[in-house]
Design a protein around this motif. Structure first.
Motif, mmCIF file in Angstrom:
data_model
loop_
_atom_site.group_PDB
_atom_site.id
_atom_site.type_symbol
_atom_site.label_atom_id
_atom_site.label_comp_id
_atom_site.label_asym_id
_atom_site.label_seq_id
_atom_site.Cartn_x
_atom_site.Cartn_y
_atom_site.Cartn_z
ATOM 1 N N GLU A 217 14.137 -10.447 8.553
ATOM 2 C CA GLU A 217 12.832 -10.033 9.065
ATOM 3 C C GLU A 217 12.606 -8.532 8.822
ATOM 4 O O GLU A 217 11.523 -8.123 8.394
ATOM 5 N N ALA A 218 13.616 -7.722 9.064
ATOM 6 C CA ALA A 218 13.492 -6.276 8.854
ATOM 7 C C ALA A 218 13.265 -5.952 7.375
ATOM 8 O O ALA A 218 12.451 -5.090 7.041
ATOM 9 N N ALA A 219 13.955 -6.659 6.497
ATOM 10 C CA ALA A 219 13.787 -6.425 5.065
ATOM 11 C C ALA A 219 12.373 -6.780 4.620
ATOM 12 O O ALA A 219 11.753 -6.052 3.835
ATOM 13 N N GLU A 220 11.848 -7.872 5.129
ATOM 14 C CA GLU A 220 10.494 -8.280 4.767
ATOM 15 C C GLU A 220 9.460 -7.282 5.293
ATOM 16 O O GLU A 220 8.485 -6.971 4.616
ATOM 17 N N LYS A 221 9.694 -6.781 6.491
ATOM 18 C CA LYS A 221 8.772 -5.778 7.042
ATOM 19 C C LYS A 221 8.811 -4.495 6.218
ATOM 20 O O LYS A 221 7.780 -3.862 5.994
ATOM 21 N N ALA A 222 10.001 -4.119 5.762
ATOM 22 C CA ALA A 222 10.124 -2.925 4.923
ATOM 23 C C ALA A 222 9.386 -3.126 3.603
ATOM 24 O O ALA A 222 8.686 -2.216 3.137
ATOM 25 N N LYS A 223 9.520 -4.304 3.009
ATOM 26 C CA LYS A 223 8.799 -4.587 1.765
ATOM 27 C C LYS A 223 7.291 -4.510 1.991
ATOM 28 O O LYS A 223 6.562 -3.971 1.162
ATOM 29 N N ASP A 224 6.834 -5.057 3.106
ATOM 30 C CA ASP A 224 5.401 -4.994 3.434
ATOM 31 C C ASP A 224 4.933 -3.549 3.583
ATOM 32 O O ASP A 224 3.854 -3.182 3.123
ATOM 33 N N ALA A 225 5.748 -2.723 4.226
ATOM 34 C CA ALA A 225 5.374 -1.327 4.441
ATOM 35 C C ALA A 225 5.263 -0.586 3.113
ATOM 36 O O ALA A 225 4.308 0.162 2.894
ATOM 37 N N VAL A 226 6.204 -0.816 2.222
ATOM 38 C CA VAL A 226 6.168 -0.170 0.912
ATOM 39 C C VAL A 226 4.940 -0.652 0.134
ATOM 40 O O VAL A 226 4.229 0.142 -0.484
ATOM 41 N N LYS A 227 4.693 -1.929 0.203
ATOM 42 C CA LYS A 227 3.520 -2.488 -0.482
ATOM 43 C C LYS A 227 2.235 -1.854 0.044
ATOM 44 O O LYS A 227 1.354 -1.474 -0.733
ATOM 45 N N ASP A 228 2.136 -1.714 1.362
ATOM 46 C CA ASP A 228 0.951 -1.094 1.965
ATOM 47 C C ASP A 228 0.790 0.355 1.511
ATOM 48 O O ASP A 228 -0.325 0.805 1.240
ATOM 49 N N ILE A 229 1.884 1.085 1.424
ATOM 50 C CA ILE A 229 1.826 2.484 0.992
ATOM 51 C C ILE A 229 1.262 2.569 -0.425
ATOM 52 O O ILE A 229 0.367 3.363 -0.697
ATOM 53 N N PHE A 230 1.778 1.737 -1.311
ATOM 54 C CA PHE A 230 1.300 1.774 -2.692
ATOM 55 C C PHE A 230 -0.146 1.305 -2.812
ATOM 56 O O PHE A 230 -0.917 1.859 -3.595
ATOM 57 N N GLU A 231 -0.521 0.311 -2.028
ATOM 58 C CA GLU A 231 -1.908 -0.147 -2.068
ATOM 59 C C GLU A 231 -2.855 0.931 -1.556
ATOM 60 O O GLU A 231 -3.915 1.156 -2.136
ATOM 61 N N ASN A 232 -2.477 1.608 -0.484
ATOM 62 C CA ASN A 232 -3.318 2.679 0.063
ATOM 63 C C ASN A 232 -3.389 3.858 -0.897
ATOM 64 O O ASN A 232 -4.444 4.486 -1.038
ATOM 65 N N ARG A 233 -2.290 4.168 -1.535
ATOM 66 C CA ARG A 233 -2.271 5.272 -2.503
ATOM 67 C C ARG A 233 -3.202 4.947 -3.667
ATOM 68 O O ARG A 233 -3.963 5.788 -4.130
ATOM 69 N N HIS A 234 -3.181 3.704 -4.102
ATOM 70 C CA HIS A 234 -4.034 3.272 -5.204
ATOM 71 C C HIS A 234 -5.516 3.349 -4.783
ATOM 72 O O HIS A 234 -6.360 3.803 -5.553
ATOM 73 N N LYS A 235 -5.826 2.927 -3.569
ATOM 74 C CA LYS A 235 -7.198 2.989 -3.074
ATOM 75 C C LYS A 235 -7.676 4.427 -2.999
ATOM 76 O O LYS A 235 -8.812 4.738 -3.336
ATOM 77 N N ASP A 236 -6.810 5.321 -2.526
ATOM 78 C CA ASP A 236 -7.171 6.737 -2.410
ATOM 79 C C ASP A 236 -7.429 7.352 -3.777
ATOM 80 O O ASP A 236 -8.331 8.161 -3.931
ATOM 81 N N SER A 237 -6.658 6.983 -4.769
ATOM 82 C CA SER A 237 -6.859 7.552 -6.104
ATOM 83 C C SER A 237 -8.132 7.015 -6.754
ATOM 84 O O SER A 237 -8.738 7.681 -7.579
ATOM 85 N N ASP A 238 -8.582 5.839 -6.366
ATOM 86 C CA ASP A 238 -9.830 5.280 -6.885
ATOM 87 C C ASP A 238 -11.047 6.016 -6.329
ATOM 88 O O ASP A 238 -12.088 6.040 -6.963
#
Length: 69
Positions: free
Chosen positions: A46-67
């Motif tokens: 569960e912790a590993a999956e949450k960490a993957k989700d957090a990293v995914k969210d960071i990259f998605e937000n970074r991509h949105k900000d650069s757009d």
């Protein structure tokens, strides 16, 4: 965290709790330990999956900000 990963993690946790409880009730230390191991496995998954989700969210937000620029 995908739904199937959540189910697997929670299943490991529940299975482990049952084994630990039954092992304690009948005095089987090996079954108790196996139950604790299964619970830890579920918590770790569960912790590993949450960490993957957090990293995914960071990259998605970074991509949105650069757009926006």
């Amino acid at each position: 965290m995908s739904d199937s990963d959540k189910v697997e993690a929670k299943t490991d946790e529940a299975k482990g709790k049952v084994k630990e409880t039954v092992g304690h009730a009948v005095g089987n230390e090996s079954l108790e330990a196996e139950g604790r191991t299964d619970q830890a496995k579920g918590h770790t998954r569960e912790a590993a999956e949450k960490a993957k989700d957090a990293v995914k969210d960071i990259f998605e937000n970074r991509h949105k900000d650069s757009d926006k620029d």
